[in-house]
Design a protein around this motif. Structure first.
Motif, PDB file in Angstrom:
ATOM      1  N   SER A 217     -12.805  19.545  49.730  1.00 38.26           N
ATOM      2  CA  SER A 217     -12.074  20.757  49.361  1.00 38.26           C
ATOM      3  C   SER A 217     -12.936  22.004  49.569  1.00 38.26           C
ATOM      4  O   SER A 217     -12.445  23.057  49.984  1.00 38.26           O
ATOM      5  N   GLN A 218     -14.246  21.890  49.311  1.00 44.55           N
ATOM      6  CA  GLN A 218     -15.140  23.029  49.497  1.00 44.55           C
ATOM      7  C   GLN A 218     -15.238  23.413  50.975  1.00 44.55           C
ATOM      8  O   GLN A 218     -15.244  24.594  51.331  1.00 44.55           O
ATOM      9  N   ASP A 222     -14.182  27.013  52.748  1.00 49.68           N
ATOM     10  CA  ASP A 222     -15.200  27.809  53.416  1.00 49.68           C
ATOM     11  C   ASP A 222     -14.918  27.996  54.902  1.00 49.68           C
ATOM     12  O   ASP A 222     -15.234  29.065  55.453  1.00 49.68           O
ATOM     13  N   LEU A 223     -14.312  26.984  55.570  1.00 51.49           N
ATOM     14  CA  LEU A 223     -14.260  27.018  57.030  1.00 51.49           C
ATOM     15  C   LEU A 223     -12.851  27.179  57.611  1.00 51.49           C
ATOM     16  O   LEU A 223     -12.731  27.505  58.801  1.00 51.49           O
ATOM     17  N   LEU A 224     -11.816  26.964  56.829  1.00 46.50           N
ATOM     18  CA  LEU A 224     -10.466  27.007  57.390  1.00 46.50           C
ATOM     19  C   LEU A 224      -9.978  28.443  57.450  1.00 46.50           C
ATOM     20  O   LEU A 224      -9.871  29.121  56.419  1.00 46.50           O
ATOM     21  N   PRO A 225      -9.639  28.976  58.640  1.00 46.71           N
ATOM     22  CA  PRO A 225      -9.089  30.339  58.736  1.00 46.71           C
ATOM     23  C   PRO A 225      -7.668  30.381  58.187  1.00 46.71           C
ATOM     24  O   PRO A 225      -6.890  29.436  58.352  1.00 46.71           O
ATOM     25  N   ALA A 226      -7.345  31.474  57.554  1.00 50.10           N
ATOM     26  CA  ALA A 226      -6.011  31.591  56.964  1.00 50.10           C
ATOM     27  C   ALA A 226      -4.921  31.605  58.020  1.00 50.10           C
ATOM     28  O   ALA A 226      -3.834  31.052  57.826  1.00 50.10           O
ATOM     29  N   ASN A 227      -5.212  32.249  59.177  1.00 52.57           N
ATOM     30  CA  ASN A 227      -4.183  32.308  60.206  1.00 52.57           C
ATOM     31  C   ASN A 227      -3.963  30.972  60.892  1.00 52.57           C
ATOM     32  O   ASN A 227      -3.005  30.802  61.646  1.00 52.57           O
ATOM     33  N   SER A 245      -1.980  31.028  49.006  1.00 49.45           N
ATOM     34  CA  SER A 245      -2.161  31.842  47.797  1.00 49.45           C
ATOM     35  C   SER A 245      -3.249  31.301  46.885  1.00 49.45           C
ATOM     36  O   SER A 245      -3.922  32.083  46.184  1.00 49.45           O
ATOM     37  N   ASN A 246      -3.451  29.978  46.871  1.00 56.47           N
ATOM     38  CA  ASN A 246      -4.307  29.383  45.836  1.00 56.47           C
ATOM     39  C   ASN A 246      -5.531  28.640  46.362  1.00 56.47           C
ATOM     40  O   ASN A 246      -6.315  28.127  45.572  1.00 56.47           O
ATOM     41  N   ALA A 247      -5.688  28.521  47.698  1.00 56.15           N
ATOM     42  CA  ALA A 247      -6.793  27.707  48.226  1.00 56.15           C
ATOM     43  C   ALA A 247      -8.119  28.466  48.298  1.00 56.15           C
ATOM     44  O   ALA A 247      -9.158  27.861  48.622  1.00 56.15           O
ATOM     45  N   ASN A 248      -8.102  29.799  48.033  1.00 60.60           N
ATOM     46  CA  ASN A 248      -9.330  30.607  48.065  1.00 60.60           C
ATOM     47  C   ASN A 248     -10.048  30.501  49.410  1.00 60.60           C
ATOM     48  O   ASN A 248     -11.266  30.238  49.493  1.00 60.60           O
ATOM     49  N   LEU A 249      -9.254  30.647  50.485  1.00 58.54           N
ATOM     50  CA  LEU A 249      -9.840  30.567  51.818  1.00 58.54           C
ATOM     51  C   LEU A 249     -10.747  31.771  52.041  1.00 58.54           C
ATOM     52  O   LEU A 249     -10.401  32.917  51.758  1.00 58.54           O
ATOM     53  N   LYS A 250     -11.943  31.523  52.606  1.00 54.28           N
ATOM     54  CA  LYS A 250     -12.937  32.577  52.782  1.00 54.28           C
ATOM     55  C   LYS A 250     -12.693  33.385  54.044  1.00 54.28           C
ATOM     56  O   LYS A 250     -13.087  34.554  54.126  1.00 54.28           O
TER      57      LYS A 250
END
Length: 264
Positions: A217-218, A222-227, A245-250
């Motif tokens: 999950s970390q 940290d690495l998955l782009p939102a787009n 909305s809730n995954a806290n993508l960086k």
């Protein structure tokens, strides 16, 4: 006139014819009136007589019709009886023919059953003879197959023991297995998507992330782009909304090229 014995003439009085009285005009009118009054009575009597005659003729015709109906019913009843007799005789003869045919079929069936039984007995005797002749070779083949099965089962057991030992060693050394990682991502997705989602569906999502090389999950945060999430056709539409909305993508900016590499 007549003469008597003394020769003296005697005069005999002659009877005068009664003359019909002369009727006055009033008497003539009365007679005509009486005649006219008596005519309806005579006509009524004539009608009564005619009515009685017609009634008698109607009664006679009804009696004749009833008699004819009785005769017709007698004829029909006689015809029915004759037909019943003929049908009964025909049914009896048909039943006899059917019984004869049934008996013949039963006899043929009995003969066929006897022949079949005899043939089966012969076949069984042949099978027994063949089996007795081939039994030693079959016994040796069965023993060889059983020995191979035992050896295969022993190999499988040894492999399972080795895998179990490796897993225990990894757990002791703090090394997570793919199953553990998949379970961790599944539980995280249940929290991220929310609203009590299907555990089975979340586990399928977790497998998809692991296929992408995101095995925690970390790492996803940290690495998955939102787009990139919009390209996940395997994820339901509103699950994607909740995930974003809730995954806290960086990573929120950048583009994804054809090789899915991120350029900032």
């Amino acid at each position: 006139t007549t003469t008597t014995s003394q020769g003296a003439p005697t005069i005999t009085p002659t009877k005068k014819r009664k003359q019909s009285p002369v009727m006055t005009s009033r008497e003539k009118k009365n007679r005509k009136f009486c005649a006219a009054s008596a005519r309806p009575c005579r006509d009524q009597q004539s009608l009564q007589v005619t009515h009685e005659r017609n009634h008698e003729m109607s009664v006679q015709q009804a009696e004749m019709a009833a008699s004819e109906e009785e005769d017709a019913e007698k004829v029909i009843e006689t015809d029915h009886r004759a037909r019943s007799c003929r049908d009964s005789a025909g049914q009896q003869s048909l039943q006899e023919a059917t019984d004869r045919e049934t008996n013949e079929r039963n006899q043929e069936t009995s003969i066929q059953q006897v022949e079949t039984t005899a043939s089966k007995e012969e076949d069984e005797e042949r099978v027994i003879e063949t089996y007795q002749g081939a039994r030693p070779s079959h016994d040796s083949a069965d023993q060889q197959s059983m020995q191979e099965t035992i050896e295969h089962n022993q190999e499988m057991f040894i492999q399972q023991v080795e895998l179990t030992a490796l897993k225990v060693e990894d757990e002791e050394n703090g090394i997570e297995t793919d199953q553990d990682r998949e379970e961790e991502i599944t539980m995280w997705l249940i929290t991220v998507i929310g609203y009590n989602p299907s555990t089975k569906l979340m586990r399928e999502y977790a497998k998809q992330f692991m296929n992408l090389g995101l095995h925690s999950s970390q790492m996803i945060s940290d690495l998955l782009p939102a787009n990139r999430v919009s390209t996940f056709e395997w994820m339901k539409e509103f699950h994607r909304v909740q995930f974003l909305s809730n995954a806290n993508l960086k990573i929120y900016e950048g583009t994804v090229d054809s090789n899915y590499s991120v350029s900032l």
